[in-house]
Scaffold this motif. Structure first.
Motif, PDB file in Angstrom:
ATOM      1  N   GLY A 122       0.817  -1.204   0.000  1.00  0.00           N
ATOM      2  CA  GLY A 122       0.000   0.000   0.000  1.00  0.00           C
ATOM      3  C   GLY A 122       0.850   1.253   0.000  1.00  0.00           C
ATOM      4  N   VAL A 125       3.738   2.520   2.678  1.00  0.00           N
ATOM      5  CA  VAL A 125       4.072   1.433   3.592  1.00  0.00           C
ATOM      6  C   VAL A 125       5.296   0.717   3.044  1.00  0.00           C
ATOM      7  CG1 VAL A 125       3.274  -0.651   4.744  1.00  0.00           C
ATOM      8  CG2 VAL A 125       1.662   1.174   4.228  1.00  0.00           C
ATOM      9  N   LYS A 154      -1.243  -0.583   9.629  1.00  0.00           N
ATOM     10  CA  LYS A 154      -2.690  -0.425   9.534  1.00  0.00           C
ATOM     11  C   LYS A 154      -3.457  -1.725   9.357  1.00  0.00           C
ATOM     12  CE  LYS A 154      -3.212   4.076   9.768  1.00  0.00           C
ATOM     13  NZ  LYS A 154      -4.019   4.696  10.829  1.00  0.00           N
ATOM     14  N   MET A 424      -5.397  -0.056   2.931  1.00  0.00           N
ATOM     15  CA  MET A 424      -4.980   1.262   3.406  1.00  0.00           C
ATOM     16  C   MET A 424      -5.904   2.346   2.868  1.00  0.00           C
ATOM     17  SD  MET A 424      -2.225   1.111   5.324  1.00  0.00           S
ATOM     18  CE  MET A 424      -1.443   2.699   5.112  1.00  0.00           C
ATOM     19  N   GLN A 428      -8.174   5.847   4.791  1.00  0.00           N
ATOM     20  CA  GLN A 428      -7.543   7.140   4.598  1.00  0.00           C
ATOM     21  C   GLN A 428      -8.554   8.165   4.102  1.00  0.00           C
ATOM     22  OE1 GLN A 428      -4.403   6.110   1.852  1.00  0.00           O
ATOM     23  NE2 GLN A 428      -2.916   5.821   3.495  1.00  0.00           N
TER      24      GLN A 428
END
Length: 516
Positions: A122, A125, A154, A424, A428
């Motif tokens: 992601g 990351v 996450k 992810m 967000q």
């Protein structure tokens, strides 16, 4: 025909990016989903995977160039087409990981083994922790069977087997931290007898470059634009930051690490925190010490950062749930029959909050430096407790959704959260959050902000209480509401007004229909 590599969608309101690092050169072999380059925006770092297997025939956007969404970055040709552009002799340091580690392509004709690599984790990351292996060395595995589970800041990521065979070697044990594209294990298609290829001589990350090549002046390396900006903002000089990009290039993440190291050094020189109280020997024998998961560490860090950064204040009110409960009981069967989803309380609260946010937009805004960024949309975060910890999936454009659409989105994302399947992207971009502690029996609490948001609504248990209604004492189902807000941007008047509007909409749901 060559396959085009284009700039992916960069996120909300982000229209351009800078090409930070190319991990491949023209003529290099590439596999599907292998990382080709890294783009930097003013918010995040985006990795661009290869859309097809073949050879990188040419690079259109060079490092340091600014490109827009969907701009052409490079072209990938099939192996036969790319032969003209491939150098006749490649230096050893330029060889790809597939050539040096015995990956799937080369192994088919050699040792009959396939490498198991860390999948795409992601945006932004770069590493994960190996939490659980479902197979042991020597176990037979089928293609797409789950081999292990990785934990990032996450989400949890399951790693499937890329081929059928026998698990010949595990290179990353449980508890190890691995970088993106690192090798996790080797699957042998020859009954487990084939050993993994020798991977000495190249780093586990595959795409990490920590030292400039011999003979190259570090001053000639052009650092990432976002890293330069971050160094200027933090007051760091170039020699205080260790670059991890290609040829020693400093990336934005390197600046963050340098800042953290500086803070740690300062903390070391400061008075130490109070040590753990002594524990009797007989009690210590009955204790169990467990390392915090990466998710729990991230939750702890972000919550403490929120307290340290924002001026958090909480205001309270209470709402009479009589009308909402009556409306729900009257239409829940018809609602379920038509929309195939149950009518819950969360859709009422989501609608009420979206309505109130229009009147008090600062609760839906965020602080960026010395600017206030007002959001003309509502991406609603719905906090959900999971066995791994608290996560906040985001329902995008909740203010444009119907009751049924909201209920379906909450149900679907809640299930994905409990199963550890949230990506992810699904967590967000939230602009406001609702947290329902009432499902666990909480009567009153003060929720903590979810940065960079400026407001979070806490729901609580519905409890029958005696209330004075039109001069008479009646038993009513009451719920305490709590709004925690960032007092740097939201004044007390705005916070109270927001909570009153939520209360009014819930006590008379017809107001939502009439936009009152």
């Amino acid at each position: 025909m060559p396959t085009e590599v284009r700039v992916p969608t960069l996120g909300e309101s982000v229209t351009e990016a800078t090409v930070a690092t190319w991990f491949k050169k023209p003529g290099d072999s590439v596999a599907v989903d292998e990382m080709l380059c890294e783009l930097e925006t003013d918010k995040v770092t985006v990795e661009v995977p290869s859309p097809a297997a073949g050879k990188l025939s040419d690079i259109v956007a060079q490092e340091g160039e600014t490109v827009g969404v969907d701009a052409l970055l490079a072209n990938i040709a099939e192996s036969g087409e790319a032969g003209a552009t491939e150098p006749k002799e490649r230096p050893a340091e330029a060889k790809t990981e597939e050539e040096t580690s015995g990956a799937a392509d080369g192994a088919a004709s050699g040792g009959g083994s396939v490498d198991v690599m860390v999948p795409t984790l992601g945006e932004s990351v770069t590493e994960a922790t190996v939490s659980t292996w479902f197979k042991k060395v020597g176990d037979p595995v089928a293609q797409d069977e789950m081999l292990c589970e990785l934990e990032t800041d996450k989400v949890s990521v399951e790693v499937p087997a890329p081929a059928t065979g026998v698990l010949a070697e595990i290179t990353a044990k449980e508890g190890d931290t691995v970088e993106a594209s690192a090798k996790l294990a080797v699957i042998s298609s020859e009954g487990g007898a084939a050993a993994s290829a020798d991977d000495a001589g190249h780093p586990a990350g595959g795409s990490q470059y920590t030292t400039p090549p011999a003979g190259r002046d570090e001053n000639d390396v052009e650092d990432a634009p976002s890293a330069k900006k971050a160094m200027a903002e933090k007051g760091l000089s170039r020699d205080q930051v260790q670059g991890s990009g290609r040829d020693g290039r400093v990336m934005k993440e390197d600046v963050a690490k340098a800042v953290a190291a500086t803070s740690a050094a300062a903390s070391a020189s400061a008075p130490a925190a109070a040590p753990r109280a002594p524990v009797a020997a007989e009690d210590a024998a009955r204790e169990e010490r467990v390392k915090m998961t990466r998710l729990r560490q991230t939750i702890a860090r972000r919550l403490k950062d929120a307290q340290n950064t924002a001026a958090i204040l909480t205001t309270y009110n209470e709402v009479d749930m009589t009308e909402v409960m009556a409306l729900r009981n009257e239409y829940k069967d018809l609602f379920l029959k038509k929309h195939d989803v149950k009518l819950g309380f969360m859709s009422f609260f989501t609608k009420a909050c979206c309505h109130a946010l229009k009147e008090v937009p600062e609760v839906n805004a965020e602080i960026d430096g010395t600017d206030i960024v007002y959001k003309n949309f509502v991406h609603m975060g719905i906090a959900a407790g999971t066995p791994q910890g608290l996560v906040v999936p985001v329902i995008r454009d909740a203010d444009q959704m119907s009751f049924a659409e909201i209920e379906k989105a909450i149900g679907e994302k809640g299930k994905r959260a409990r199963d550890g399947k949230l990506s992810m992207a699904e967590m967000q971009g939230g602009t406001f959050t609702i947290s329902n502690g009432g499902v666990y029996g909480s009567l009153m609490s003060s929720p903590i902000l979810n940065p960079p948001q400026s407001g979070i609504l806490g729901m609580h248990k519905i409890q029958d209480r005696p209330m004075v209604v039109n001069g008479e004492i009646k038993i009513r189902p009451m719920m305490y509401l709590a709004l925690s807000y960032d007092h740097r941007i939201v004044d007390g008047k705005g916070a109270v007004t927001f909570l009153v509007r939520v209360k009014e909409a819930l006590e008379d749901p017809r107001r939502l229909l009439m936009d009152l």
